[in-house]
Design a protein around this motif. Structure first.
Motif, PDB file in Angstrom:
ATOM      1  N   ASP A 111       7.722  -3.321  -2.548  1.00 41.53           N
ATOM      2  CA  ASP A 111       8.225  -4.187  -1.651  1.00 41.53           C
ATOM      3  C   ASP A 111       7.758  -3.903  -0.109  1.00 41.53           C
ATOM      4  OD1 ASP A 111       8.685  -6.054  -3.424  1.00 41.53           O
ATOM      5  OD2 ASP A 111      11.006  -5.656  -3.086  1.00 41.53           O
ATOM      6  N   ALA A 112       7.989  -2.562   0.114  1.00 38.07           N
ATOM      7  CA  ALA A 112       7.774  -1.944   1.355  1.00 38.07           C
ATOM      8  C   ALA A 112       6.633  -1.481   1.701  1.00 38.07           C
ATOM      9  CB  ALA A 112       8.621  -0.670   1.511  1.00 38.07           C
ATOM     10  N   TYR A 113       5.702  -1.003   0.753  1.00 34.39           N
ATOM     11  CA  TYR A 113       4.468  -0.633   0.521  1.00 34.39           C
ATOM     12  C   TYR A 113       3.474  -1.460  -0.529  1.00 34.39           C
ATOM     13  CZ  TYR A 113       6.036   2.902   3.538  1.00 34.39           C
ATOM     14  OH  TYR A 113       6.777   3.638   4.483  1.00 34.39           O
ATOM     15  N   PRO A 114       3.250  -2.715  -0.080  1.00 41.88           N
ATOM     16  CA  PRO A 114       2.463  -3.582  -1.310  1.00 41.88           C
ATOM     17  C   PRO A 114       1.203  -2.805  -1.594  1.00 41.88           C
ATOM     18  CG  PRO A 114       2.715  -4.613   0.643  1.00 41.88           C
ATOM     19  CD  PRO A 114       3.686  -3.298   0.933  1.00 41.88           C
ATOM     20  N   GLU A 115       0.600  -1.886  -0.655  1.00 40.46           N
ATOM     21  CA  GLU A 115      -0.697  -1.183  -0.829  1.00 40.46           C
ATOM     22  C   GLU A 115      -0.769  -0.292  -2.044  1.00 40.46           C
ATOM     23  OE1 GLU A 115       0.083  -1.467   3.886  1.00 40.46           O
ATOM     24  OE2 GLU A 115       1.223  -1.289   1.792  1.00 40.46           O
ATOM     25  N   LEU A 116       0.468   0.023  -2.517  1.00 41.57           N
ATOM     26  CA  LEU A 116       0.666   0.900  -3.641  1.00 41.57           C
ATOM     27  C   LEU A 116       0.405   0.082  -5.048  1.00 41.57           C
ATOM     28  CD1 LEU A 116       3.604   3.249  -2.448  1.00 41.57           C
ATOM     29  CD2 LEU A 116       1.195   3.862  -2.530  1.00 41.57           C
ATOM     30  N   ARG A 117       0.666  -1.299  -5.068  1.00 39.07           N
ATOM     31  CA  ARG A 117       0.634  -2.000  -6.283  1.00 39.07           C
ATOM     32  C   ARG A 117      -0.600  -1.828  -6.741  1.00 39.07           C
ATOM     33  NH1 ARG A 117       4.680  -5.024  -7.368  1.00 39.07           N
ATOM     34  NH2 ARG A 117       5.245  -5.559  -5.246  1.00 39.07           N
ATOM     35  N   THR A 126      -5.195  11.823  -6.371  1.00 38.96           N
ATOM     36  CA  THR A 126      -6.512  11.076  -6.017  1.00 38.96           C
ATOM     37  C   THR A 126      -6.207  10.231  -4.779  1.00 38.96           C
ATOM     38  OG1 THR A 126      -6.260   9.178  -7.615  1.00 38.96           O
ATOM     39  CG2 THR A 126      -7.353  11.253  -8.612  1.00 38.96           C
ATOM     40  N   LEU A 127      -5.118   9.970  -4.342  1.00 40.58           N
ATOM     41  CA  LEU A 127      -4.853   9.139  -3.083  1.00 40.58           C
ATOM     42  C   LEU A 127      -5.292   9.643  -1.834  1.00 40.58           C
ATOM     43  CD1 LEU A 127      -1.137   8.022  -4.324  1.00 40.58           C
ATOM     44  CD2 LEU A 127      -3.410   7.035  -4.747  1.00 40.58           C
ATOM     45  N   SER A 128      -5.355   8.799  -0.859  1.00 41.09           N
ATOM     46  CA  SER A 128      -5.565   9.398   0.476  1.00 41.09           C
ATOM     47  C   SER A 128      -4.466   9.824   1.039  1.00 41.09           C
ATOM     48  CB  SER A 128      -6.273   8.183   1.264  1.00 41.09           C
ATOM     49  OG  SER A 128      -5.167   7.330   1.647  1.00 41.09           O
ATOM     50  N   GLY A 129      -4.537  10.579   2.241  1.00 37.88           N
ATOM     51  CA  GLY A 129      -3.415  11.072   2.761  1.00 37.88           C
ATOM     52  C   GLY A 129      -2.247  10.287   3.175  1.00 37.88           C
ATOM     53  N   GLY A 130      -2.969   9.013   3.783  1.00 37.68           N
ATOM     54  CA  GLY A 130      -1.827   8.085   3.949  1.00 37.68           C
ATOM     55  C   GLY A 130      -1.214   7.231   2.856  1.00 37.68           C
ATOM     56  N   GLU A 131      -1.862   7.008   1.778  1.00 33.07           N
ATOM     57  CA  GLU A 131      -1.497   6.602   0.584  1.00 33.07           C
ATOM     58  C   GLU A 131      -0.286   7.560  -0.113  1.00 33.07           C
ATOM     59  OE1 GLU A 131      -5.433   4.086  -0.763  1.00 33.07           O
ATOM     60  OE2 GLU A 131      -5.040   6.316  -1.493  1.00 33.07           O
ATOM     61  N   VAL A 161       0.694   0.881   9.198  1.00 41.11           N
ATOM     62  CA  VAL A 161       1.749   1.041   8.294  1.00 41.11           C
ATOM     63  C   VAL A 161       2.702   2.311   8.773  1.00 41.11           C
ATOM     64  CG1 VAL A 161       1.733   2.475   6.147  1.00 41.11           C
ATOM     65  CG2 VAL A 161       0.091   0.777   6.648  1.00 41.11           C
ATOM     66  N   ALA A 162       2.388   2.964   9.947  1.00 43.66           N
ATOM     67  CA  ALA A 162       3.364   4.151  10.373  1.00 43.66           C
ATOM     68  C   ALA A 162       4.364   3.227  10.919  1.00 43.66           C
ATOM     69  CB  ALA A 162       2.497   4.763  11.380  1.00 43.66           C
ATOM     70  N   ALA A 163       4.064   2.199  11.834  1.00 43.61           N
ATOM     71  CA  ALA A 163       5.092   1.227  12.491  1.00 43.61           C
ATOM     72  C   ALA A 163       6.029   0.626  11.444  1.00 43.61           C
ATOM     73  CB  ALA A 163       4.275   0.033  13.377  1.00 43.61           C
ATOM     74  N   ARG A 164       5.417   0.190  10.241  1.00 40.12           N
ATOM     75  CA  ARG A 164       6.542  -0.373   9.244  1.00 40.12           C
ATOM     76  C   ARG A 164       7.350   0.812   8.702  1.00 40.12           C
ATOM     77  NH1 ARG A 164       3.575  -1.593   4.148  1.00 40.12           N
ATOM     78  NH2 ARG A 164       2.004  -2.293   5.476  1.00 40.12           N
ATOM     79  N   THR A 165       6.787   1.986   8.698  1.00 39.70           N
ATOM     80  CA  THR A 165       7.419   2.816   8.080  1.00 39.70           C
ATOM     81  C   THR A 165       8.585   3.318   9.052  1.00 39.70           C
ATOM     82  OG1 THR A 165       5.642   4.037   6.948  1.00 39.70           O
ATOM     83  CG2 THR A 165       7.609   5.384   7.599  1.00 39.70           C
ATOM     84  N   TYR A 166       8.375   3.321  10.342  1.00 40.21           N
ATOM     85  CA  TYR A 166       9.423   3.517  11.243  1.00 40.21           C
ATOM     86  C   TYR A 166      10.654   2.476  11.225  1.00 40.21           C
ATOM     87  CZ  TYR A 166       7.116   7.607  13.129  1.00 40.21           C
ATOM     88  OH  TYR A 166       6.131   8.768  13.153  1.00 40.21           O
ATOM     89  N   THR A 167       9.988   1.265  11.027  1.00 44.58           N
ATOM     90  CA  THR A 167      11.095   0.065  10.954  1.00 44.58           C
ATOM     91  C   THR A 167      11.850   0.338   9.519  1.00 44.58           C
ATOM     92  OG1 THR A 167       9.683  -1.295  12.233  1.00 44.58           O
ATOM     93  CG2 THR A 167      11.094  -2.435  10.653  1.00 44.58           C
TER      94      THR A 167
END
Length: 172
Positions: A111-117, A126-131, A161-167
């Motif tokens: 839910d927090a990181y739907p990019e992971l789905r 094999t993920l990027s640094g941000g992933e 994504v950084a802003a969402r992470t801090y929130t």
């Protein structure tokens, strides 16, 4: 103000080099505490000392008044401490789904990181640094920890994504 964790005169050595020189740091309960400083100023070592990832050569680490200086990291984790280090924070040979299962509730992380789905079946290596960072930080969201220590929370993340992470971290 009650103190959740505290460093009292902590010194940490890496071989002949002393990285922390008698640090006193109270971490208030129920707050977000941010350590700021230059590279090499000891921020990472402070977090590692609190988490039990390095043992102080002098001083004490207190958690809710109890001395946990000699308590290993895995026992601190069982007590509710979640440490997300700046590097090697995910199991690279496991899939994203397996990493999330180890952390607890994968639903909260997704839910927090739907990019992971769409990446659930991929190996974390094999993920990027941000992933990888999203996957690492999601551990703090997967089960309700008592204390969350995150080193470089937005490392490699896009600004959005950084802003969402801090929130998300601020809401814990």
């Amino acid at each position: 103000m009650s103190v959740e964790m505290e460093l009292c005169g902590v010194r940490v050595r890496y071989g002949p080099l002393e990285a922390l020189h008698g640090v006193d740091l109270p971490v208030p309960a129920g707050t977000a505490t941010v350590l700021l400083g230059r590279n090499g100023s000891g921020r990472t070592t402070v977090l590692r000392a609190l988490a039990g990832a390095v043992r102080p050569s002098a001083g004490r680490v207190l958690w809710r008044g109890a001395d946990v200086t000699r308590l290993p990291a895995h026992l601190r984790a069982r007590r509710g401490l979640c440490f997300v280090p700046d590097r090697r924070a995910v199991y690279t040979t496991l899939t994203v789904a397996e990493n999330l299962r180890l952390a607890g509730d994968a639903g909260a992380a997704l839910d927090a990181y739907p990019e992971l789905r769409p990446l659930l079946s991929r190996r974390a290596g094999t993920l990027s640094g941000g992933e990888r960072r999203m996957l690492a930080v999601s551990r703090a969201l997967a089960r309700p920890p008592r204390v969350v220590l995150v080193d470089e929370p937005a490392l490699g993340m896009s600004p959005a994504v950084a802003a969402r992470t801090y929130t998300l971290l601020g809401a814990l």
